[in-house]
Design an enzyme around this catalytic site. Structure first.
Site, PDB file in Angstrom:
ATOM      1  CB  CYS A 181      -0.869  -0.138   1.226  1.00 28.04           C
ATOM      2  SG  CYS A 181      -0.116   0.186   2.754  1.00 28.04           S
ATOM      3  CB  THR A 182       0.138   4.940   0.270  1.00 29.70           C
ATOM      4  OG1 THR A 182      -0.944   4.712  -0.605  1.00 29.70           O
ATOM      5  CG2 THR A 182       1.082   6.117  -0.212  1.00 29.70           C
TER       6      THR A 182
END
Length: 307
Positions: A181-182
């Site tokens: 994810c980020t």
């Protein structure tokens, strides 16, 4: 370190930790940040802290030192980048049920998260034919960039991710499951959920895409496109430099390439992702808001909050 033409330091941080008295942290943290001109958002919950903030290099360093001194928060996961302008309009400290909302009870990443994989080792893992690579972010984030060969669950929010996993469990059997994810927080929680279903070979990218783009040279990278970030920069690329993506101010969808050339795109008013879902009356309102934004910029006033 901030650069001369990028005076603002941006810190994306999180820590899963049991905070029994998290409500009491709200006012002191808000005062600490506001007193130093720091802006952004911090989320507090029983399960820990999450946020992205920006300020001067010295003020952000002071904040991180302060957070590290709070019982339970030592060992924060922090990613730093820079910005040419302050990427947030205000400072917010919010109390939440979860620091990243999955909506599944009794998931505890501190006890059952998957195996961390350092950015330097990530390419080897996701290039293994026995590995299924899953992007745990939302579809609009994936639309401007993801890892080569990654599965896109096409979710509108992280709340939809558990249902997607349950529907695709058969595809995970006998595979290594690698998630990203980020900044690392969503995939850390996602690994805990997948492990709760009985899977053991579960991995996640330590520090998320941001740490990967910071540490892995572009010529060795398996990342394709740009990484969406939840601030006025819109996206970053290798080296965490500000990306080329723009943001539709009508629907908040990131825009790149052909999106910006579409006849359905009008700055601040519409884009190909929302044009057919909005009315002429909606667009008239957005046009007036955009006029106010441009007027504020032309007069050298602070950014119009409606932006």
């Amino acid at each position: 370190m901030t650069l001369p033409n990028q005076p603002f330091r941006v810190a994306a941080l999180y820590r899963f930790a049991r905070l029994d008295d998290f409500e009491a942290l709200r006012a002191p943290l808000a005062a600490f940040c506001c007193g130093r001109g720091i802006k952004g958002t911090l989320l507090l919950a029983h399960e820990g802290i999450n946020g992205t903030l920006a300020g001067s290099e010295a003020d952000i360093a002071a904040l991180i030192d302060h957070l590290e001194s709070i019982e339970g928060l030592a060992g924060l996961e922090v990613k730093y980048s820079s910005a040419t302008q302050m990427p947030f309009h205000r400072m917010k400290v919010r109390l939440k049920r979860e620091i990243v909302t999955m909506g599944v009870r009794d998931i505890d990443p501190t006890a059952s998260a998957g195996t961390y994989v350092a950015p330097a080792d990530w390419n080897a893992l996701i290039s293994d034919a026995d590995t299924i690579v899953i992007d745990t972010r939302n579809a609009y984030e994936v639309s401007i960039g993801t890892f080569k060969g990654a599965v896109d669950p096409a979710t509108a929010s992280f709340r939809e991710f558990p249902a997607w996993v349950e529907q695709h469990q058969a595809e995970l059997v006998g595979r290594k499951v690698a998630m990203f994810c980020t900044g690392g927080i969503r995939c850390e929680k996602a690994t805990a959920y997948v492990k709760s279903l009985g899977f053991e070979d579960v991995f996640h990218l330590k520090g998320g895409i941001l740490k990967y783009l910071q540490e892995v040279p572009a010529e060795q990278s398996l990342w394709q496109g740009e990484c969406f970030v939840f601030d006025e920069r819109v996206s970053v690329s290798h080296g965490l430099v500000e990306g080329e993506a723009d943001l539709c101010r009508a629907c908040r969808h990131p825009l790149i390439g052909q999106d910006l050339l579409s006849p359905k795109y009008a700055a601040g008013i519409s884009c190909p992702h929302c044009f057919d879902a909005r009315s002429d009356e909606d667009r008239a309102r957005y046009a007036e808001r955009q006029r106010q934004v441009e007027l504020a910029e032309a007069q050298g006033r602070a950014p119009h909050i409606g932006r």
